[in-house]
Design a protein around this motif. Structure first.
Motif, PDB file in Angstrom:
ATOM      1  N   LEU A   1       3.260  -6.649  -3.948  1.00  0.00           N
ATOM      2  CA  LEU A   1       1.956  -6.774  -3.297  1.00  0.00           C
ATOM      3  C   LEU A   1       1.089  -7.765  -4.064  1.00  0.00           C
ATOM      4  N   ALA A   2       1.179  -7.783  -5.381  1.00  0.00           N
ATOM      5  CA  ALA A   2       0.405  -8.729  -6.190  1.00  0.00           C
ATOM      6  C   ALA A   2       0.785 -10.167  -5.856  1.00  0.00           C
ATOM      7  N   ALA A   3       2.074 -10.451  -5.748  1.00  0.00           N
ATOM      8  CA  ALA A   3       2.519 -11.811  -5.410  1.00  0.00           C
ATOM      9  C   ALA A   3       2.120 -12.187  -3.995  1.00  0.00           C
ATOM     10  N   LEU A   4       2.202 -11.222  -3.086  1.00  0.00           N
ATOM     11  CA  LEU A   4       1.820 -11.473  -1.694  1.00  0.00           C
ATOM     12  C   LEU A   4       0.337 -11.820  -1.592  1.00  0.00           C
ATOM     13  N   THR A   5      -0.519 -11.028  -2.222  1.00  0.00           N
ATOM     14  CA  THR A   5      -1.954 -11.314  -2.130  1.00  0.00           C
ATOM     15  C   THR A   5      -2.300 -12.639  -2.805  1.00  0.00           C
ATOM     16  N   SER A   6      -1.635 -12.946  -3.899  1.00  0.00           N
ATOM     17  CA  SER A   6      -1.850 -14.229  -4.562  1.00  0.00           C
ATOM     18  C   SER A   6      -1.493 -15.388  -3.633  1.00  0.00           C
TER      19      SER A   6
ATOM     20  N   ILE B   1      -2.846  -0.998   3.413  1.00  0.00           N
ATOM     21  CA  ILE B   1      -1.944  -0.083   4.116  1.00  0.00           C
ATOM     22  C   ILE B   1      -0.665  -0.850   4.412  1.00  0.00           C
ATOM     23  N   ILE B   2       0.454  -0.276   4.030  1.00  0.00           N
ATOM     24  CA  ILE B   2       1.754  -0.902   4.298  1.00  0.00           C
ATOM     25  C   ILE B   2       2.535   0.023   5.209  1.00  0.00           C
ATOM     26  N   ASP B   3       2.859  -0.466   6.381  1.00  0.00           N
ATOM     27  CA  ASP B   3       3.589   0.316   7.383  1.00  0.00           C
ATOM     28  C   ASP B   3       2.951   1.688   7.618  1.00  0.00           C
ATOM     29  N   GLY B   4       1.626   1.683   7.700  1.00  0.00           N
ATOM     30  CA  GLY B   4       0.900   2.910   8.011  1.00  0.00           C
ATOM     31  C   GLY B   4       0.612   3.816   6.830  1.00  0.00           C
ATOM     32  N   LEU B   5       1.079   3.465   5.646  1.00  0.00           N
ATOM     33  CA  LEU B   5       0.864   4.303   4.461  1.00  0.00           C
ATOM     34  C   LEU B   5      -0.072   3.615   3.476  1.00  0.00           C
ATOM     35  N   PRO B   6      -1.131   4.304   3.037  1.00  0.00           N
ATOM     36  CA  PRO B   6      -2.063   3.687   2.082  1.00  0.00           C
ATOM     37  C   PRO B   6      -1.406   3.464   0.723  1.00  0.00           C
ATOM     38  N   VAL B   7      -1.716   2.334   0.135  1.00  0.00           N
ATOM     39  CA  VAL B   7      -1.215   2.023  -1.205  1.00  0.00           C
ATOM     40  C   VAL B   7      -2.012   2.795  -2.249  1.00  0.00           C
ATOM     41  N   ALA B   8      -3.253   3.097  -1.962  1.00  0.00           N
ATOM     42  CA  ALA B   8      -4.161   3.847  -2.839  1.00  0.00           C
ATOM     43  C   ALA B   8      -4.349   3.132  -4.162  1.00  0.00           C
ATOM     44  N   SER B   9      -4.197   3.825  -5.267  1.00  0.00           N
ATOM     45  CA  SER B   9      -4.486   3.234  -6.576  1.00  0.00           C
ATOM     46  C   SER B   9      -3.243   2.694  -7.271  1.00  0.00           C
ATOM     47  N   SER B  10      -2.161   2.519  -6.549  1.00  0.00           N
ATOM     48  CA  SER B  10      -0.940   1.981  -7.151  1.00  0.00           C
ATOM     49  C   SER B  10      -1.168   0.560  -7.655  1.00  0.00           C
TER      50      SER B  10
ATOM     51  N   PRO C   1      -0.636  -3.108  -7.826  1.00  0.00           N
ATOM     52  CA  PRO C   1      -0.028  -4.053  -6.873  1.00  0.00           C
ATOM     53  C   PRO C   1       1.214  -4.766  -7.425  1.00  0.00           C
ATOM     54  N   ALA C   2       1.313  -4.878  -8.740  1.00  0.00           N
ATOM     55  CA  ALA C   2       2.480  -5.518  -9.346  1.00  0.00           C
ATOM     56  C   ALA C   2       3.725  -4.646  -9.247  1.00  0.00           C
ATOM     57  N   THR C   3       3.544  -3.350  -8.942  1.00  0.00           N
ATOM     58  CA  THR C   3       4.686  -2.444  -8.843  1.00  0.00           C
ATOM     59  C   THR C   3       5.010  -2.041  -7.405  1.00  0.00           C
TER      60      THR C   3
END
Length: 111
Positions: free
Chosen positions: A56-61, A80-89, A91-93
């Motif tokens: 997600l970090a590379a994608l947003t960059s 939200i990825i495929d309907g599921l919140p990423v929350a506080s994860s 983004p690099a992981t």
């Protein structure tokens, strides 16, 4: 990773070596922007070529490359990825697979 197409009738943005506009394609991640993120991006969404998982970090960059307004808003968005919140994860992981739908929702006033 390459940008494939923008999902709106907004004017074309200046291309870079990573951006290639095409009408359709496999192995992509579909991006949707909401509210202020949509305004900052200038489009409702776009597709990013991803023939293998991308963080997600590379994608947003990649998304905010050469787009200062988007660079300011994406870091504060809920994702939200495929309907599921990423929350506080971290983004690099967080891995985003080909075929995923990623939505960026900025904070909304009033809760």
């Amino acid at each position: 990773m390459k940008m494939l197409s923008q999902l709106s009738d907004a004017p074309d943005m200046e291309s870079s070596a990573l951006i290639e506009r095409i009408s359709d394609g496999n192995d992509c991640v579909v991006i949707s922007y909401w509210a202020a993120a949509k305004s900052a991006a200038g489009v409702a969404g776009e597709r990013v070529l991803a023939d293998q998982p991308i963080t997600l970090a590379a994608l947003t960059s990649l998304l905010w490359r050469d787009r200062a307004d988007l660079a300011q808003i994406l870091p504060i968005c809920s994702v939200i990825i495929d309907g599921l919140p990423v929350a506080s994860s971290d983004p690099a992981t967080v891995l985003v697979a080909s075929g995923a739908h990623v939505e960026f929702l900025p904070p909304f006033a009033g809760g």
